[in-house]
Design a protein around this motif. Structure first.
Motif, PDB file in Angstrom:
ATOM      1  N   VAL A   1       0.799  -1.068   0.051  1.00  0.00           N
ATOM      2  CA  VAL A   1       0.096  -0.119   0.160  1.00  0.00           C
ATOM      3  C   VAL A   1       0.812   1.205  -0.009  1.00  0.00           C
ATOM      4  O   VAL A   1       1.642   1.320   0.811  1.00  0.00           O
ATOM      5  N   ASP A   2       0.394   2.020  -0.969  1.00  0.00           N
ATOM      6  CA  ASP A   2       1.254   3.364  -0.895  1.00  0.00           C
ATOM      7  C   ASP A   2       0.403   4.304  -0.141  1.00  0.00           C
ATOM      8  O   ASP A   2      -0.421   5.187  -0.172  1.00  0.00           O
ATOM      9  N   TYR A   3       1.088   4.422   1.349  1.00  0.00           N
ATOM     10  CA  TYR A   3       0.348   5.075   2.261  1.00  0.00           C
ATOM     11  C   TYR A   3       0.675   6.470   2.116  1.00  0.00           C
ATOM     12  O   TYR A   3      -0.088   7.587   2.762  1.00  0.00           O
ATOM     13  N   GLY A   4       1.743   7.130   1.332  1.00  0.00           N
ATOM     14  CA  GLY A   4       1.572   8.284   1.142  1.00  0.00           C
ATOM     15  C   GLY A   4       0.559   8.838   0.328  1.00  0.00           C
ATOM     16  O   GLY A   4       0.162   9.830   0.228  1.00  0.00           O
ATOM     17  N   ASN A   5       0.294   7.967  -0.827  1.00  0.00           N
ATOM     18  CA  ASN A   5      -1.005   8.511  -1.820  1.00  0.00           C
ATOM     19  C   ASN A   5      -2.229   8.377  -1.001  1.00  0.00           C
ATOM     20  O   ASN A   5      -3.142   9.048  -1.210  1.00  0.00           O
ATOM     21  N   VAL A   6      -2.219   7.368  -0.077  1.00  0.00           N
ATOM     22  CA  VAL A   6      -3.635   7.355   0.698  1.00  0.00           C
ATOM     23  C   VAL A   6      -3.684   8.457   1.438  1.00  0.00           C
ATOM     24  O   VAL A   6      -4.850   9.119   1.895  1.00  0.00           O
ATOM     25  N   ALA A   7      -2.758   9.086   2.129  1.00  0.00           N
ATOM     26  CA  ALA A   7      -2.792  10.166   3.064  1.00  0.00           C
ATOM     27  C   ALA A   7      -3.257  11.287   2.280  1.00  0.00           C
ATOM     28  O   ALA A   7      -4.044  12.253   2.495  1.00  0.00           O
ATOM     29  N   GLN A   8      -2.639  11.706   1.020  1.00  0.00           N
ATOM     30  CA  GLN A   8      -3.146  12.788   0.284  1.00  0.00           C
ATOM     31  C   GLN A   8      -4.584  12.604  -0.155  1.00  0.00           C
ATOM     32  O   GLN A   8      -5.248  13.881  -0.198  1.00  0.00           O
TER      33      GLN A   8
END
Length: 218
Positions: free
Chosen positions: A133-140
């Protein structure tokens, strides 16, 4: 306190090694490379790859031409194809497991006309579960704070650990069923062998009795 922190770091490293693997391999014309990943059900898997073409002049590897494609084929434990697609020389493939067990991931070139007898070096990085999971993308996208993102990661880790435990129980049950089936077959074989020996002994006794009666010895 320091020991607890050290143990936590070691645990995180072990989990990272379990759910992600990076490697590279060489592939020739029409050659097919397959890898087996044991994956629980309902688990996200992301694979990143990059192809490099062998340079005969330098003996090293250089970035491959844009025309080089990679065919990715993935089969589930029931040998059903869940992904079969041609990608470019560098890309990412994604799938979610529906059945727990060994998934076979195969890669091969979609054609041989760009090889000219050369080899390809393929860098492959496979990530499983929350590591995919790309959590940076999820946070954005979801506009999460740092604390909310950390809680989300912890929840995903707990969910993945639960899936791993369920998969371990599934494997244990399969192994127990296989052991019981093997034991039953061994028992049936022993019973059949004993019955055959008794029948052979009975037949030999009747044969000897008939022989002695024919010779008037009894």
């Amino acid at each position: 306190m320091l020991c607890q922190k050290v143990l936590s770091v070691i645990f995180c490293l072990c989990m990272s090694l379990r759910f992600s693997s990076a490697l590279y391999f060489h592939i020739a014309e029409t050659e097919r490379k397959c890898f087996i990943e044991e994956i629980p059900d309902e688990t996200l898997v992301v694979g990143n790859y990059k192809c490099e073409l062998h340079d005969p002049k330098t003996g090293g590897f250089m970035p491959s031409s844009p025309g080089v494609g990679m065919h990715v084929e993935i089969r589930d434990p029931d040998d059903k194809i869940i992904l079969s697609k041609v990608y470019s020389s560098e890309g990412k493939f994604t799938f979610t497991s529906n059945t727990p067990g060994e998934h076979v991931i195969c890669l091969y070139s979609n054609t041989t006309k760009w090889f000219s007898g050369s080899q390809l070096r393929v860098h492959l990085d496979i990530q499983v579960g929350e590591h995919a999971v790309d959590y940076g993308n999820v946070a954005q996208k979801e506009k999460l704070t740092e604390l909310q993102l950390r809680v989300r990661q912890l929840l995903d880790q707990v969910e993945q650990l639960t899936k791993e435990q369920n998969y371990a129980r599934y494997r244990e049950e399969r192994f127990r069923q296989t052991s019981e089936s093997t034991n039953q077959r061994v028992l049936y074989y022993s019973i059949a062998q004993t019955a055959i020996l008794l029948l052979m002994g009975f037949w030999q006794m009747r044969h000897l009795r008939s022989f002695f009666q024919a010779k008037k010895l009894v």
